[in-house]
Scaffold this motif. Structure first.
Motif, PDB file in Angstrom:
ATOM      1  N   THR A 127       0.808  -1.222   0.000  1.00  0.00           N
ATOM      2  CA  THR A 127       0.000   0.000   0.000  1.00  0.00           C
ATOM      3  C   THR A 127       0.840   1.269   0.000  1.00  0.00           C
ATOM      4  OG1 THR A 127      -0.115  -0.116   2.416  1.00  0.00           O
ATOM      5  CG2 THR A 127      -1.911  -1.157   1.169  1.00  0.00           C
ATOM      6  N   VAL A 128       2.093   1.166   0.412  1.00  0.00           N
ATOM      7  CA  VAL A 128       2.935   2.369   0.477  1.00  0.00           C
ATOM      8  C   VAL A 128       3.961   2.434  -0.642  1.00  0.00           C
ATOM      9  CG1 VAL A 128       2.647   2.729   2.947  1.00  0.00           C
ATOM     10  CG2 VAL A 128       4.463   1.207   2.137  1.00  0.00           C
ATOM     11  N   GLY A 129       4.041   1.390  -1.463  1.00  0.00           N
ATOM     12  CA  GLY A 129       4.888   1.426  -2.651  1.00  0.00           C
ATOM     13  C   GLY A 129       6.379   1.448  -2.395  1.00  0.00           C
ATOM     14  N   ILE A 130       6.856   0.665  -1.437  1.00  0.00           N
ATOM     15  CA  ILE A 130       8.291   0.673  -1.137  1.00  0.00           C
ATOM     16  C   ILE A 130       9.020  -0.560  -1.660  1.00  0.00           C
ATOM     17  CG2 ILE A 130       8.040   2.125   0.909  1.00  0.00           C
ATOM     18  CD1 ILE A 130       8.323  -0.411   2.617  1.00  0.00           C
ATOM     19  N   LEU A 131       8.299  -1.551  -2.188  1.00  0.00           N
ATOM     20  CA  LEU A 131       8.943  -2.794  -2.600  1.00  0.00           C
ATOM     21  C   LEU A 131       9.394  -2.733  -4.058  1.00  0.00           C
ATOM     22  CD1 LEU A 131       6.654  -5.477  -0.889  1.00  0.00           C
ATOM     23  CD2 LEU A 131       8.796  -4.476  -0.054  1.00  0.00           C
ATOM     24  N   ASN A 132      10.692  -2.784  -4.242  1.00  0.00           N
ATOM     25  CA  ASN A 132      11.340  -2.850  -5.553  1.00  0.00           C
ATOM     26  C   ASN A 132      10.753  -1.855  -6.556  1.00  0.00           C
ATOM     27  OD1 ASN A 132      13.274  -3.736  -7.314  1.00  0.00           O
ATOM     28  ND2 ASN A 132      12.303  -5.705  -7.750  1.00  0.00           N
ATOM     29  N   PRO A 133      10.805  -0.580  -6.270  1.00  0.00           N
ATOM     30  CA  PRO A 133      10.255   0.405  -7.201  1.00  0.00           C
ATOM     31  C   PRO A 133      11.077   0.462  -8.493  1.00  0.00           C
ATOM     32  CG  PRO A 133      11.524   1.494  -5.482  1.00  0.00           C
ATOM     33  CD  PRO A 133      11.440   0.048  -5.092  1.00  0.00           C
ATOM     34  N   GLY A 134      10.422   0.933  -9.553  1.00  0.00           N
ATOM     35  CA  GLY A 134      11.106   1.107 -10.832  1.00  0.00           C
ATOM     36  C   GLY A 134      10.863   0.011 -11.830  1.00  0.00           C
ATOM     37  N   SER A 135      10.142  -1.053 -11.429  1.00  0.00           N
ATOM     38  CA  SER A 135       9.867  -2.146 -12.351  1.00  0.00           C
ATOM     39  C   SER A 135       8.419  -2.599 -12.201  1.00  0.00           C
ATOM     40  CB  SER A 135      10.810  -3.330 -12.093  1.00  0.00           C
ATOM     41  OG  SER A 135      10.631  -3.839 -10.792  1.00  0.00           O
ATOM     42  N   MET A 136       7.979  -3.394 -13.128  1.00  0.00           N
ATOM     43  CA  MET A 136       6.622  -3.938 -13.236  1.00  0.00           C
ATOM     44  C   MET A 136       5.613  -2.812 -13.493  1.00  0.00           C
ATOM     45  SD  MET A 136       7.131  -7.216 -13.038  1.00  0.00           S
ATOM     46  CE  MET A 136       5.654  -8.112 -12.562  1.00  0.00           C
ATOM     47  N   THR A 137       5.029  -2.225 -12.472  1.00  0.00           N
ATOM     48  CA  THR A 137       4.089  -1.125 -12.687  1.00  0.00           C
ATOM     49  C   THR A 137       4.785   0.188 -12.358  1.00  0.00           C
ATOM     50  OG1 THR A 137       3.219  -1.215 -10.435  1.00  0.00           O
ATOM     51  CG2 THR A 137       2.170  -2.631 -12.073  1.00  0.00           C
ATOM     52  N   ASP A 138       4.362   1.267 -13.000  1.00  0.00           N
ATOM     53  CA  ASP A 138       5.007   2.575 -12.852  1.00  0.00           C
ATOM     54  C   ASP A 138       6.519   2.451 -13.003  1.00  0.00           C
ATOM     55  OD1 ASP A 138       5.202   5.303 -12.475  1.00  0.00           O
ATOM     56  OD2 ASP A 138       5.304   5.143 -10.287  1.00  0.00           O
ATOM     57  N   PRO A 139       6.964   1.871 -14.126  1.00  0.00           N
ATOM     58  CA  PRO A 139       8.388   1.559 -14.254  1.00  0.00           C
ATOM     59  C   PRO A 139       9.217   2.766 -14.651  1.00  0.00           C
ATOM     60  CG  PRO A 139       7.238   0.918 -16.249  1.00  0.00           C
ATOM     61  CD  PRO A 139       6.183   1.420 -15.289  1.00  0.00           C
ATOM     62  N   ASP A 140      10.512   2.671 -14.379  1.00  0.00           N
ATOM     63  CA  ASP A 140      11.468   3.625 -14.931  1.00  0.00           C
ATOM     64  C   ASP A 140      11.646   3.321 -16.421  1.00  0.00           C
ATOM     65  OD1 ASP A 140      11.889   4.828 -12.486  1.00  0.00           O
ATOM     66  OD2 ASP A 140      13.586   3.545 -11.976  1.00  0.00           O
ATOM     67  N   PRO A 141      12.038   4.311 -17.219  1.00  0.00           N
ATOM     68  CA  PRO A 141      12.324   4.039 -18.639  1.00  0.00           C
ATOM     69  C   PRO A 141      13.431   3.000 -18.779  1.00  0.00           C
ATOM     70  CG  PRO A 141      12.190   6.398 -18.230  1.00  0.00           C
ATOM     71  CD  PRO A 141      12.192   5.735 -16.877  1.00  0.00           C
ATOM     72  N   ILE A 142      13.366   2.238 -19.856  1.00  0.00           N
ATOM     73  CA  ILE A 142      14.351   1.167 -20.032  1.00  0.00           C
ATOM     74  C   ILE A 142      15.760   1.704 -20.246  1.00  0.00           C
ATOM     75  CG2 ILE A 142      12.634  -0.431 -20.966  1.00  0.00           C
ATOM     76  CD1 ILE A 142      13.986   0.061 -23.731  1.00  0.00           C
ATOM     77  N   ASP A 143      15.882   2.959 -20.655  1.00  0.00           N
ATOM     78  CA  ASP A 143      17.208   3.519 -20.874  1.00  0.00           C
ATOM     79  C   ASP A 143      17.641   4.441 -19.736  1.00  0.00           C
ATOM     80  OD1 ASP A 143      15.260   5.330 -21.525  1.00  0.00           O
ATOM     81  OD2 ASP A 143      16.158   5.978 -23.416  1.00  0.00           O
ATOM     82  N   ALA A 144      16.958   4.370 -18.611  1.00  0.00           N
ATOM     83  CA  ALA A 144      17.380   5.117 -17.420  1.00  0.00           C
ATOM     84  C   ALA A 144      18.305   4.246 -16.582  1.00  0.00           C
ATOM     85  CB  ALA A 144      16.159   5.525 -16.591  1.00  0.00           C
ATOM     86  N   HIS A 145      19.285   4.871 -15.957  1.00  0.00           N
ATOM     87  CA  HIS A 145      20.181   4.206 -15.002  1.00  0.00           C
ATOM     88  C   HIS A 145      21.033   3.120 -15.658  1.00  0.00           C
ATOM     89  CE1 HIS A 145      17.334   6.317 -12.600  1.00  0.00           C
ATOM     90  NE2 HIS A 145      16.385   5.440 -12.794  1.00  0.00           N
ATOM     91  N   LEU A 146      21.380   3.299 -16.931  1.00  0.00           N
ATOM     92  CA  LEU A 146      22.253   2.339 -17.594  1.00  0.00           C
ATOM     93  C   LEU A 146      23.681   2.471 -17.047  1.00  0.00           C
ATOM     94  CD1 LEU A 146      20.975   2.688 -21.261  1.00  0.00           C
ATOM     95  CD2 LEU A 146      20.650   0.723 -19.737  1.00  0.00           C
TER      96      LEU A 146
END
Length: 958
Positions: A510-529
């Motif tokens: 409910t608070v969105g702290i687990l493994n952010p940046g992937s699956m839903t509301d993801p970071d762009p695929i070319d971010a953080h390369l």
């Protein structure tokens, strides 16, 4: 670098207050900023949980502070699933036990950090080979159960056994609000029935997930679970009524975004009584894929494939004999057939070969019944990810679109279209993977270092996603979506299913702290390369490191590590001895490489370039064994990198005392050889320990006997200046083991060689290993002049480490034609003798042993291969060989240094010490390396190690 709003000091204080120790050092954060993907995300800190209670405590602190949580096992994720901006929980270090095996129920109770290969081995031991754990990804000897659950990993035998989700009975979880729950095949309940808060959370989750499935019945039925390897997205189809709310299977593949896995009960399968590998050669991978449907009619356990580029790289890196039994072709399928008895399986293989021959695409096929051939062929496939990243032909390739899957009957058409798409972008794809399941792994020659190359990467990935969807496939067939593919999920799924995915995640977290940046509301695929943002800088090196595309050789070299993590494995080679001893990521080849990658970035996590204290710290326990140069699929040569770094780090600095005592050993031997009697007497007295301590040496290890300067000359008195072979008597042999030189000369004479002898040079090894490269280059240049006699006679070197230095380090440090000429002539004693055996010579030792413990020197293993000594021993009539594969722990100066003694003894326990204990007192111990002999003296003084020359010594002069 992803920034978080978290105050690391407050976080560490809060964790400490609940009894959780976190490591927020810059070095540790650098090690965990990477996995096996293209991405780099620096965490705030790393925790190594010891129990579920630690996890609950850490999660509650993270919820209160808004800190993201990233659960991690072996860190082998290729999609960026195991990196993130918050607190990393590494389960592989402590929560790695197999708790109970129930053969009757066919289940095993495990902690999330247990390595898959260890789990299978434990099950097979406990059930006497009757059962095993089936999922076997190529990374199985370092990937963990928790990671397999997170990604829904499959493996080489997935044609028979499916995905991890097919083998899960129950999963123990910790949610982001601290509830401890157990997901089963029919319900979600509190792990502890007396835990009222967790029970209430289980009821709430059950109701919400049931409602979610009801609201999207049609879409979930139509879009999910369509092909065997549909791993992309959440597995919400398992919540449907017809699946009986199989919440355990639904959790699998959620990539740590729903809850943190802290335990599991996994299902076991019967182990086949008999198996046979059939290897099939084709003109290309498309032809191979077109025969898959025929092969599947024969109910194989595995249908795996690879292409010629990977095979060529394996042979280039590990020698021509590294791949055995391969039929003609440019692409190959490995088909595993199994059954109740060998005869029926062999007959089935014959029928398969006949059918495939009728199809007209097979170039050649054969049965690989020999266990050595079978192991060799499977290793080509299992090392595909690393081998394909740094090919023998040059260049680099990367993951990112390495995991798409289609139905097996559509694989050939998909691959044909994919090759056209690659061509249109000027890219090359190196292909391998699970042909029988329609899942293709491809490493692609993206240029991720430049803005233009990253634009190509992004556009190609979008078009590849559209292509695989056109063929009815999945963006991911095994590795998960992570940062590499989550952004493209909307191409594969409808808005309704995407909304259901997002809602399911909110229900759990409910608070969105687990493994952010992937699956839903993801970071762009070319971010953080990881390759983006590395500043241009000239890094001058002494070693000639092969550059790629004109870029800085040092940067390219240290970025050679792609994180596949074979250095964390217990078997399949010699590396990485220090990691096997300590189980700490910093002591793995990968951990060291990641810190060096931060050095060339000039990142805030690691500073000061060549003077980086973090880099010196991770390199401290590197034994310079060189095994990684061969065993690492990407060819990372950490011994060379350590030597280069130390050379810069210690310039205009006082070095450790051992760098002067041991690093200058050849100089001291010129003195001790003249007064060896006095030196030996002093060192044997009470004064000896004081001298050792003054030189930075351990007082727990006896120093070797120094030989008289003239002893070695008497041993090789029969050798002359002319001959068919040059016997190079190195510094260690002259100074400590002159009798080995005599034995080597007699063996070569017995083999029909006319022996010339040379001892007028030094390979510079001690200066190389301690990073004193100016002196090393002078020594090597002199050696090149002394040995370049205008002939192509083999130069046979008694000491394996000196042979390796002359063969490999000489041309890399002395950049002359003379150095290269000499290097090509250098051979280890064992290699030369094995070649003479292959040419028809049979050794005639005066006292042939019946049984031998074989300790192959690490440098011999790395530079010349590990088979030569075994070949010679077999030819000499040795009946039983006890393999002690692995570093002895001394490794030149390392095991003699006071601060490294304890680790050196731990390293010995990896292989050598157990082999000595189990072999019996009647076994001869083979130690071609001087260091190995010293360790055997330490472990078992009653059985001094012997050089191969001493074992084969005919006992007479010519």
């Amino acid at each position: 670098m992803i920034e978080t709003a978290v105050d690391s000091t407050s976080l560490l204080r809060a964790l400490a207050e609940v009894g959780v120790q976190a490591d927020a050092s810059t070095r540790r954060r650098a090690e965990y900023a990477y996995d096996a993907s293209n991405y780099r995300v620096v965490p705030v800190a790393v925790v190594f949980p010891r129990s579920p209670d630690d996890v609950v405590a850490a999660v509650r602190v993270c919820r209160e502070t808004g800190t993201p949580i990233i659960a991690r096992g072996g860190g082998t994720s290729m999609a960026g699933n195991a990196v993130g901006p918050g607190l990393v929980l590494d389960f592989s270090r402590y929560m790695n036990r197999v708790r109970a095996i129930d053969e009757e129920a066919a289940t095993v109770d495990v902690e999330p950090g247990v390595v898959l290969a260890d789990l299978s081995a434990a099950v097979e031991r406990a059930t006497e080979g009757r059962r095993t754990f089936a999922p076997d990804p190529s990374s199985k000897n370092r990937a963990t159960v928790g990671g397999a659950i997170g990604n829904d990993a499959c493996g080489n035998h997935s044609v028979r056994y499916g995905r991890t989700s097919d083998h899960v009975a129950e999963i123990d979880l910790v949610t982001s609000d601290g509830a401890r729950l157990t997901a089963t095949e029919t319900e979600l309940r509190a792990t502890d029935p007396a835990d009222a808060a967790s029970a209430a959370r289980a009821e709430e989750l059950t109701a919400s997930l049931t409602r979610l499935a009801q609201e999207h019945l049609s879409a979930l039925r139509l879009e999910l679970g369509r092909i065997p390897r549909q791993v992309s997205g959440y597995h919400l189809e398992n919540l449907l009524p017809e699946r009986k709310f199989n919440i355990a299977r639904a959790v699998v593949g959620s990539e740590g975004t729903w809850a943190v896995v802290v335990g599991a009960r996994m299902k076991l399968v019967p182990k086949p009584a008999s198996a046979l590998l059939v290897c099939l050669g084709y003109r290309d991978v498309v032809d191979a894929a077109r025969d898959v449907t025929t092969i599947l009619e024969f109910s194989p356990a595995a249908v795996e494939g690879t292409d010629a580029a990977i095979v060529a790289t394996m042979r280039h890196r590990r020698g021509p004999d590294a791949v055995l039994g391969l039929p003609d072709g440019q692409a190959w399928l490995f088909v595993d057939l199994d059954g109740d008895d060998p005869e029926s399986v062999s007959a089935q293989a014959d029928r398969l070969l006949e059918r495939l021959g009728d199809n007209g695409r097979l170039v050649q096929g054969r049965k690989a019944a020999d266990p050595a051939e079978r192991a060799s062929l499977w290793r080509v496939r299992e090392d595909g990810a690393g081998l394909s990243s740094r090919l023998a032909s040059g260049g680099e390739s990367w993951p990112g679109w390495e995991d798409a899957a289609v139905a097996p009957e559509r694989l050939a058409d998909y691959l044909a279209d994919l090759r056209e798409l690659l061509d249109s972008h000027g890219l090359t794809g190196v292909m391998y993977g699970h042909f029988g399941a329609g899942c293709m792994h491809i490493r692609i020659t993206y240029d991720l270092r430049t803005e233009q190359g990253r634009a190509v990467f992004r556009e190609f990935t979008r078009q590849a996603a559209e292509l695989v969807v056109h063929h009815g496939g999945s963006l991911s067939g095994e590795h998960g979506d992570g940062r590499a593919r989550s952004e493209m999920l909307a191409i594969m799924y409808s808005p309704e299913v995407m909304a259901a995915f997002a809602e399911s995640r909110r229900i759990w977290d409910t608070v969105g702290i687990l493994n952010p940046g992937s699956m839903t509301d993801p970071d762009p695929i070319d971010a953080h390369l990881a390759l983006a943002g590395v500043p241009e800088r000239e890094w001058r090196t002494s070693f000639e490191l092969s550059p790629t595309s004109g870029r800085d050789p040092w940067v390219h070299a240290v970025q050679g590590c792609i994180g596949v993590g074979r250095c964390r494995a217990d078997g399949g080679g010699v590396m990485c001895p220090s990691y096997r001893a300590t189980r700490d990521e910093k002591d793995s080849t990968r951990g060291r490489a990641r810190v060096l990658q931060e050095v060339v970035r000039g990142a805030r996590t690691v500073e000061e370039g060549w003077k980086s204290e973090e880099a010196r710290e991770v390199l401290d326990l590197c034994l310079s064994c060189k095994a990684c140069a061969t065993d690492c699929p990407a060819g990372v040569d950490m011994a060379t990198y350590k030597s280069e770094f130390y050379d810069h780090y210690y310039r205009r600095r006082l070095r450790p005392r051992s760098h002067y005592s041991l690093g200058w050993l050849p100089r001291w031997l010129k003195v001790t050889g003249r007064v060896s009697g006095v030196v030996n007497a002093v060192l044997a007295s009470r004064l000896g320990k004081a001298i050792s301590a003054a030189g930075g040496l351990t007082t727990k290890r006896a120093l070797p006997r120094f030989a008289d300067a003239g002893e070695w000359r008497k041993e090789v008195a029969d050798a002359g200046a002319e001959g068919s072979v040059v016997l190079f008597v190195d510094t260690f042999t002259r100074g400590f083991r002159p009798e080995v030189a005599g034995a080597a000369s007699r063996v070569l004479g017995d083999a029909g060689e006319l022996v010339a002898c040379s001892a007028d040079a030094c390979c510079g090894l001690t200066w190389i290993s301690t990073g004193q490269l100016s002196t090393a280059k002078r020594k090597l240049a002199h050696a090149a002049r002394a040995l370049d006699d205008g002939t192509d006679r083999p130069i046979v070197v008694v000491e394996p480490s000196c042979a390796a230095a002359l063969r490999k380090d000489l041309p890399e440090l002395v950049h002359t034609d003379q150095a290269r000429r000499v290097a090509t002539r250098v051979r280890s004693f064992a290699t030369h003798v094995a070649d003479r055996v292959s040419a028809g010579w049979t050794p005639s030792p005066a006292r042939p042993p019946r049984k031998a413990v074989l300790q192959t020197h690490c440098h011999e293993h790395s530079v010349f291969g590990a088979a030569a000594q075994r070949t010679a021993l077999r030819a000499a009539g040795v009946e039983e060989i006890v393999d002690a594969t692995g570093c002895c722990g001394v490794a030149g100066n390392f095991g003699f240094e006071a601060e490294h003694y304890e680790v050196s003894m731990q390293v010995a326990e990896n292989a050598l010490a157990p082999a000595l204990r189990e072999s019996g007192s009647d076994a001869t111990v083979l130690t071609d390396g001087f260091s190995c002999a010293r360790q055997v003296d330490q472990l078992d003084p009653t059985r001094p190690g012997q050089h191969l020359a001493q074992v084969l010594d005919p006992g007479h002069h010519r």
